[in-house]
Structure formats: structure tokens, C-alpha cells
Design a protein around this motif. Sequence first.
Motif, PDB file in Angstrom:
ATOM      1  N   UNK A  84      -1.219 -42.534 -41.609  1.00  0.00           N
ATOM      2  CA  UNK A  84      -0.444 -41.855 -40.854  1.00  0.00           C
ATOM      3  C   UNK A  84      -0.637 -41.751 -39.546  1.00  0.00           C
ATOM      4  N   UNK A  85      -0.653 -41.441 -38.310  1.00  0.00           N
ATOM      5  CA  UNK A  85      -0.777 -42.141 -37.066  1.00  0.00           C
ATOM      6  C   UNK A  85      -0.226 -41.374 -36.253  1.00  0.00           C
ATOM      7  N   UNK A 244      14.145 -33.007 -43.826  1.00  0.00           N
ATOM      8  CA  UNK A 244      13.734 -33.697 -44.740  1.00  0.00           C
ATOM      9  C   UNK A 244      13.729 -35.641 -44.801  1.00  0.00           C
ATOM     10  N   UNK A 245      15.343 -35.687 -44.798  1.00  0.00           N
ATOM     11  CA  UNK A 245      15.727 -36.768 -44.829  1.00  0.00           C
ATOM     12  C   UNK A 245      15.354 -37.828 -43.846  1.00  0.00           C
ATOM     13  N   UNK A 246      15.798 -36.743 -42.521  1.00  0.00           N
ATOM     14  CA  UNK A 246      15.378 -37.791 -41.597  1.00  0.00           C
ATOM     15  C   UNK A 246      13.864 -38.343 -41.106  1.00  0.00           C
ATOM     16  N   UNK A 247      12.423 -37.537 -41.260  1.00  0.00           N
ATOM     17  CA  UNK A 247      12.050 -37.299 -41.207  1.00  0.00           C
ATOM     18  C   UNK A 247      11.339 -38.410 -42.335  1.00  0.00           C
ATOM     19  N   UNK A 251       9.930 -42.564 -40.956  1.00  0.00           N
ATOM     20  CA  UNK A 251       8.822 -42.746 -41.407  1.00  0.00           C
ATOM     21  C   UNK A 251       8.826 -44.750 -42.625  1.00  0.00           C
ATOM     22  N   UNK A 252       9.359 -44.492 -43.372  1.00  0.00           N
ATOM     23  CA  UNK A 252       9.851 -45.636 -44.132  1.00  0.00           C
ATOM     24  C   UNK A 252      10.185 -46.585 -43.452  1.00  0.00           C
ATOM     25  N   UNK A 253      10.866 -46.741 -42.341  1.00  0.00           N
ATOM     26  CA  UNK A 253      11.664 -47.392 -41.414  1.00  0.00           C
ATOM     27  C   UNK A 253       9.981 -47.915 -39.773  1.00  0.00           C
ATOM     28  N   UNK A 254       9.293 -47.054 -40.388  1.00  0.00           N
ATOM     29  CA  UNK A 254       8.579 -47.619 -39.116  1.00  0.00           C
ATOM     30  C   UNK A 254       7.474 -47.756 -39.831  1.00  0.00           C
ATOM     31  N   UNK A 255       6.954 -48.075 -41.340  1.00  0.00           N
ATOM     32  CA  UNK A 255       6.427 -48.763 -42.139  1.00  0.00           C
ATOM     33  C   UNK A 255       6.426 -49.541 -43.130  1.00  0.00           C
ATOM     34  N   UNK A 256       8.044 -50.170 -42.564  1.00  0.00           N
ATOM     35  CA  UNK A 256       8.180 -51.407 -43.037  1.00  0.00           C
ATOM     36  C   UNK A 256       8.408 -51.262 -44.365  1.00  0.00           C
ATOM     37  N   UNK A 257       9.004 -49.975 -45.039  1.00  0.00           N
ATOM     38  CA  UNK A 257       9.117 -50.044 -46.315  1.00  0.00           C
ATOM     39  C   UNK A 257      10.214 -50.235 -46.407  1.00  0.00           C
ATOM     40  N   UNK A 258      10.844 -50.351 -47.562  1.00  0.00           N
ATOM     41  CA  UNK A 258      12.403 -50.271 -48.192  1.00  0.00           C
ATOM     42  C   UNK A 258      12.967 -49.692 -49.119  1.00  0.00           C
ATOM     43  N   UNK A 259      11.799 -49.073 -49.883  1.00  0.00           N
ATOM     44  CA  UNK A 259      11.993 -48.561 -51.157  1.00  0.00           C
ATOM     45  C   UNK A 259      11.238 -46.745 -50.650  1.00  0.00           C
ATOM     46  N   UNK A 260      11.632 -45.744 -51.155  1.00  0.00           N
ATOM     47  CA  UNK A 260      11.076 -44.487 -51.141  1.00  0.00           C
ATOM     48  C   UNK A 260       9.589 -44.820 -52.492  1.00  0.00           C
ATOM     49  N   UNK A 261       9.825 -45.528 -53.719  1.00  0.00           N
ATOM     50  CA  UNK A 261       9.121 -45.547 -54.451  1.00  0.00           C
ATOM     51  C   UNK A 261       7.454 -46.420 -53.830  1.00  0.00           C
ATOM     52  N   UNK A 262       7.424 -46.914 -52.682  1.00  0.00           N
ATOM     53  CA  UNK A 262       6.442 -47.885 -52.490  1.00  0.00           C
ATOM     54  C   UNK A 262       5.821 -46.708 -50.977  1.00  0.00           C
ATOM     55  N   UNK A 263       6.546 -45.867 -51.008  1.00  0.00           N
ATOM     56  CA  UNK A 263       6.348 -44.948 -49.794  1.00  0.00           C
ATOM     57  C   UNK A 263       4.217 -44.484 -49.424  1.00  0.00           C
ATOM     58  N   UNK A 264       3.634 -44.536 -48.265  1.00  0.00           N
ATOM     59  CA  UNK A 264       2.277 -44.346 -48.288  1.00  0.00           C
ATOM     60  C   UNK A 264       1.894 -42.973 -47.444  1.00  0.00           C
ATOM     61  N   UNK A 265       2.941 -41.702 -47.862  1.00  0.00           N
ATOM     62  CA  UNK A 265       2.909 -41.035 -47.450  1.00  0.00           C
ATOM     63  C   UNK A 265       3.582 -39.853 -48.611  1.00  0.00           C
ATOM     64  N   UNK A 266       3.292 -38.389 -48.089  1.00  0.00           N
ATOM     65  CA  UNK A 266       4.088 -38.092 -49.220  1.00  0.00           C
ATOM     66  C   UNK A 266       4.919 -36.341 -47.893  1.00  0.00           C
TER      67      UNK A 266
END
Length: 410
Positions: A84-85, A244-247, A251-266
Motif C-alpha cells: 500500500x502506498x 467497502x466495495x468501492x475501496x 485497489x484491485x484496479x490500481x494494483x493490476x489485479x483481476x481477482x479478489x483472491x489475488x488481492x495483496x491487501x485486506x
Amino acid sequence: MQWRDTIRTATEAVRTHRLRSALTMLGILIGITAVILTVGLGNGAKADVRDQINELGTNLLVVSPGSSTDSSGVRGGFGSSSTLTIEDAEAIADPEAAPDVQAVAATATSSVSLTNGDTNWTTTLTGTTPSWAEVRSREVTSGRFIDEDDEDAAAAVVVLGPDTASELFTTGNPVGQYVTYNGSKLKVIGVLEELSSSEETANNDLAIVPFSTYSERLVGGSGRDSVSSIYVKATSEATLSAAYQETNALLLNLHGLTSADDADFSIATQESILTAATSVDKTMTVMLGGIAVISLLVGGIGVMNIMLVSVTERIREIGLRKALGARPRSIRRQFLVEASVLGFAGGVLGVGLGIVGAIVLPHLTDTRVILSLTASLAAIAMAIGIGVVFGVYPASRAARLAPIDALRSE
């Protein structure tokens, strides 16, 4: 025999043997008192935890980094990575990207030693933005909080928590004076209001500086833009889920992730934090409740024993009543009502003793006890039920006595 006569006769029988009745009710009384206090202590513990969670701020989401893995393959826990930045926080704060978010505050923390002359104190240095006070619902008792000018200029200013201020400045007003960290002098511009209901010392023992000051002048390093958490305040309790949904999506979009399972945050909500924090309290409440139920069972066995003794002592009375035409149903009803009266009296006295305990305990242990009207009424109903259940066998035994056998009994 009418119900009114049955109740009067049963009450009189209980009053006639006061000591025996009192000893019978004692077991039920202790059990009901335990139930009332157990529920009250559980409610109090839950309220304490909720108060502490609410001290984080209201309608709050807490975004934490994901886990990290070192070169040897050892994985750290959640929050150990630097995913996170400050740019993530600025993106979430955009009202067009997240319309249900009211305010956002990113924080970076480290444990440091601050000095004031010959006095030093180790505390948590927190670099954050001016919106932190709004997001965390904190006020200052003296001075002011950091503002946008401080952030833009990376000003050498600090706001101290009340415990930190009292440790570094034993006399006088800290505002306007200086503390030193690693050779850098920081001017104290404010002191936070104390959170008196919190048992978490970190809420009162901290030093807050502008995030730009933290990253550029004090800590820095290669990860100077990384943050340890992002606090997101929703516009209202009703929009917390939408925020919650918007955040999460942003963040998924900013971090280039397509799946919530791959999220690098909680993302944790206040409710999820509260659920986790109260799980131990619930376990303890269940355990104490089990002890209370055992006490009630012991009290119920006492009721049955005394009712059996009562049947034995009143065999001639039972035989005479049956000889005069009393039906087995009437005999059974009388003894069940006697058992119910014992249970009801024990229940009412137990609730009364529980109320006294709820008043006295907080003064002796600093523990909150919140009584529940529903639990009190349920406890009385439970006591009556125990009287009835454990009175069935003695009542049935009395009803089965043959009149001739009862009359000739000595």
C-alpha cells in the motif's frame, strides 16, 4: 379444588416449613444469580470491546497490506508487506472514484525514542495526513492538529498523545516546546484528547507528524511512499458496505489485479474486528453459563428431594383428601404448584441478588455489568420450569397413593 385454592394451599405449605423451603430455594437462587451475572458480564465485556473499536473512528474501514515472503521462502503475516502506498490513499479519497467515502487517512508507523532535554520516551511515531483527526474522530485539548500547510512544507512539527506528552513534559504546557528525534527537532503544536475508556495504550501514547515529514525528513528509505494502513471513513453507516466495495474494486484496479483472491491487501470493517475481538468473551460466557446451568440442575434436584420428603410427611393428609373425593389430578396439581412456588421464589430472589451483584461488582473489579431484562425474565421462567420438571415425580407419586394405604400409614 379451584386454582385459587390450590395456589393458596401450596403457598401456605411453603410458608409452614420456612427453613426447609429456604434451603430448597438456595440452589435455584445461586443458579439464577449466576445466570444474571454471567449474561451481564458478557454484555459488559462486549460493550467495552465495542467502545474500544469505536475509538478507531465511526463508519470505518481499515485497509492493511498483504503478506510478504523473504528470500528463504518464509512468509510473513498479513500486514508484513509494503503493497500500500500514499498514492493508493489519494486515489480512494477521490470523490468521483469512491463517492461513498467521506475521508481517507494513510498512516506509516515506527517505534522511536523522543527526547526532551534529559528526558526520553519510546513511543509510536505516526506519519499521516491532516484528515487523520476526522477519520479517527480525535480532538486536541490544546494547540492544533497538523494541517495542509504542514503537509506541503514537510514541517518539523508534531502532535503528541496525552500519555506521551505527560512522560516527556512533567510540568508546563508542551505546546510550543520541542522534542528531538535522531537529531531532528520537532515543535509540539498540539496534544490529543485522552481516550479514557480505552485500555489500548497505543491510542494515547503516540506522536503524529505530517506524512511528508515522516517520509522525507525522519524515516525515509526506499519505501518512503509505503504506508502501514489506510483508514477509510464512509459517509454513513448505511453506506459502509458500498464504501467497502468501492475501496476494494479501486485497489484491485490500481494494483493490476483481476481477482479478489489475488488481492495483496485486506480490508477489515469495525463489525469484523468486533466479531474477532469478542470471540474469546463469548467462549468465556458460554463456559460460565454452563456452570450456572449446573447450579440450576443442582437446585432442581434439591426441589425434587424436598418434595419427596413433603409427600412422605403428608401421606395421611393425601389419603384423607382422596377419601373425601379428591381426584389424583388435584393432588398432582397441588404438589406441582408447590414446586413452582419454590422455583418462582428462588428465581425472583436470584434476580434480586444478581441486580445487587451488578451494582457492587463494578466498584470492586472495574468490570462493567450490563443487565438484560430479557435474560432476567427468562431466568425466572427457567426457575419455574425447573420447579415443575423436578416436581413431576413427587407429585405423581403422591397422586398414585391408594387412600386406604395412606390412611393407615403411621
